[in-house]
Enzyme design. Structure first.
Site, PDB file in Angstrom:
ATOM      1  N   CYS A  10       1.008  -1.058   0.005  1.00 29.28           N
ATOM      2  CA  CYS A  10      -0.088   0.110   0.043  1.00 29.28           C
ATOM      3  C   CYS A  10       0.833   1.298   0.151  1.00 29.28           C
ATOM      4  O   CYS A  10       2.124   1.097  -0.474  1.00 29.28           O
ATOM      5  CB  CYS A  10      -1.013  -0.134   1.263  1.00 29.28           C
ATOM      6  SG  CYS A  10      -0.239  -0.087   2.839  1.00 29.28           S
ATOM      7  N   ASN A  13       2.113   1.451   4.562  1.00 27.66           N
ATOM      8  CA  ASN A  13       2.449   0.114   4.991  1.00 27.66           C
ATOM      9  C   ASN A  13       2.309   0.120   6.707  1.00 27.66           C
ATOM     10  O   ASN A  13       2.680  -0.391   7.565  1.00 27.66           O
ATOM     11  CB  ASN A  13       3.986  -0.266   4.675  1.00 27.66           C
ATOM     12  CG  ASN A  13       4.151  -1.653   5.427  1.00 27.66           C
ATOM     13  OD1 ASN A  13       5.280  -2.146   5.712  1.00 27.66           O
ATOM     14  ND2 ASN A  13       3.246  -2.630   5.225  1.00 27.66           N
ATOM     15  N   CYS A  15      -1.469   0.748   7.305  1.00 33.75           N
ATOM     16  CA  CYS A  15      -2.934   0.238   7.396  1.00 33.75           C
ATOM     17  C   CYS A  15      -3.373  -0.945   6.510  1.00 33.75           C
ATOM     18  O   CYS A  15      -3.544  -1.830   7.071  1.00 33.75           O
ATOM     19  CB  CYS A  15      -3.762   1.530   6.923  1.00 33.75           C
ATOM     20  SG  CYS A  15      -3.734   2.887   7.994  1.00 33.75           S
ATOM     21  N   ARG A  16      -3.421  -0.604   5.333  1.00 32.00           N
ATOM     22  CA  ARG A  16      -4.278  -1.749   4.437  1.00 32.00           C
ATOM     23  C   ARG A  16      -3.228  -3.054   4.216  1.00 32.00           C
ATOM     24  O   ARG A  16      -3.637  -4.298   4.601  1.00 32.00           O
ATOM     25  CB  ARG A  16      -4.468  -1.187   2.988  1.00 32.00           C
ATOM     26  CG  ARG A  16      -5.533  -0.160   3.306  1.00 32.00           C
ATOM     27  CD  ARG A  16      -5.663   0.764   1.769  1.00 32.00           C
ATOM     28  NE  ARG A  16      -4.651   1.450   1.602  1.00 32.00           N
ATOM     29  CZ  ARG A  16      -4.530   2.269   0.605  1.00 32.00           C
ATOM     30  NH1 ARG A  16      -5.299   2.271  -0.534  1.00 32.00           N
ATOM     31  NH2 ARG A  16      -3.377   3.013   0.560  1.00 32.00           N
ATOM     32  N   SER A  17      -1.861  -2.652   3.952  1.00 36.29           N
ATOM     33  CA  SER A  17      -1.241  -3.927   3.598  1.00 36.29           C
ATOM     34  C   SER A  17      -0.587  -4.766   4.630  1.00 36.29           C
ATOM     35  O   SER A  17      -0.692  -5.768   4.818  1.00 36.29           O
ATOM     36  CB  SER A  17       0.090  -3.670   2.697  1.00 36.29           C
ATOM     37  OG  SER A  17       0.941  -2.684   3.408  1.00 36.29           O
ATOM     38  N   ASP A 128      -8.372   3.861   0.812  1.00 33.29           N
ATOM     39  CA  ASP A 128      -7.472   4.205   2.090  1.00 33.29           C
ATOM     40  C   ASP A 128      -8.156   4.846   3.127  1.00 33.29           C
ATOM     41  O   ASP A 128      -8.921   5.870   2.900  1.00 33.29           O
ATOM     42  CB  ASP A 128      -6.672   5.392   1.489  1.00 33.29           C
ATOM     43  CG  ASP A 128      -5.458   5.624   2.457  1.00 33.29           C
ATOM     44  OD1 ASP A 128      -5.719   5.481   3.528  1.00 33.29           O
ATOM     45  OD2 ASP A 128      -4.750   6.521   1.795  1.00 33.29           O
TER      46      ASP A 128
HETATM   47  P1  4NP Z   1      -1.911   2.823   4.057  1.00 33.85           P
HETATM   48  O1  4NP Z   1      -2.489   4.284   4.535  1.00 33.85           O
HETATM   49  O2  4NP Z   1      -1.390   3.177   2.831  1.00 33.85           O
HETATM   50  O3  4NP Z   1      -3.131   1.745   3.927  1.00 33.85           O
HETATM   51  O4  4NP Z   1      -0.883   2.514   5.003  1.00 33.85           O
HETATM   52  C1  4NP Z   1      -1.944   5.370   4.499  1.00 33.85           C
HETATM   53  C2  4NP Z   1      -1.020   5.587   5.654  1.00 33.85           C
HETATM   54  C3  4NP Z   1      -0.176   6.764   5.857  1.00 33.85           C
HETATM   55  C4  4NP Z   1      -0.623   7.867   4.858  1.00 33.85           C
HETATM   56  C5  4NP Z   1      -1.531   7.671   3.741  1.00 33.85           C
HETATM   57  C6  4NP Z   1      -2.199   6.222   3.713  1.00 33.85           C
HETATM   58  N1  4NP Z   1       0.155   9.182   5.032  1.00 33.85           N
HETATM   59  O5  4NP Z   1      -0.465   9.792   4.243  1.00 33.85           O
HETATM   60  O6  4NP Z   1       0.761   9.307   5.752  1.00 33.85           O
END
Ligand code: 4NP
Length: 160
Positions: A10, A13, A15-17, A128
């Site tokens: 993702c 790294n 939340c989703r992955s 997201d």
């Molecule tokens: P992820 O979510 O890609 O599912 O881990 C996010 C985590 C952090 C951010 C964006 C999405 N960020 O902008 O810091």
């Protein structure tokens, strides 16, 4: 025998992955397949390198019996395109990012959208949840769990 290696990707790294990582790890253990399939996760950005998953995601996963606390954020690397058998980005933006790092046709065939394995949403993206409310995390959990179950069904014949 060489293990079959799967990488979930993702943006951060956190939340989703890592969620897909934790769910798939648990499914592998429950199916006694953790000895033949390896699972990892990473982010196309290095914003959160070394951090634990977001506590909102860890909380939802824990409520479903899936531990995430042992995971740490790492950035996706060019070599991962060689070292993994299947690379599953959570959305098209991250898929595009990975595509730009590819150097062979072989690598292209390894990269598929995670939800290509979702029986209820083939080809869709995992939304997201980072900037949204708590319901987004629960929604992402449901998507990730059913997609991981279906993915395991597809991977099993390749490893047993
Ligand atoms: P992820 O979510 O890609 O599912 O881990 C996010 C985590 C952090 C951010 C964006 C999405 N960020 O902008 O810091």
């Amino acid at each position: 025998m060489k293990k079959y290696r799967i990488m979930f990707v993702c943006l951060g790294n956190i939340c989703r992955s890592p969620l897909a990582h934790g769910i798939f790890e648990k499914l592998l253990k429950d199916a006694n397949l953790d000895g033949v399939v390896d699972v990892e996760s990473s982010g196309t950005s290095g914003f959160h390198r070394g951090e634990k998953p977001d506590p909102r995601m860890t909380g939802v996963a824990a409520s479903h019996g899936v531990p995430l606390d042992h995971l740490r954020s790492q950035q996706f690397k060019k070599e991962d395109l060689e070292n993994f058998d299947l690379i599953l980005p959570m959305d098209r933006e991250n898929q595009e990012h990975i595509k730009k790092m590819m150097t062979s046709k072989d690598q292209k065939e390894k990269v598929k959208l995670f939800r290509d394995y979702d029986p209820e949403g083939k080809g869709l993206e995992v939304p997201d949840p980072y900037y949204g409310g708590p319901s987004g995390f629960e929604k992402v959990y449901n998507i990730a769990e059913r997609t991981c179950r279906s993915l395991l069904g597809d991977v099993k014949p390749l490893v047993v």
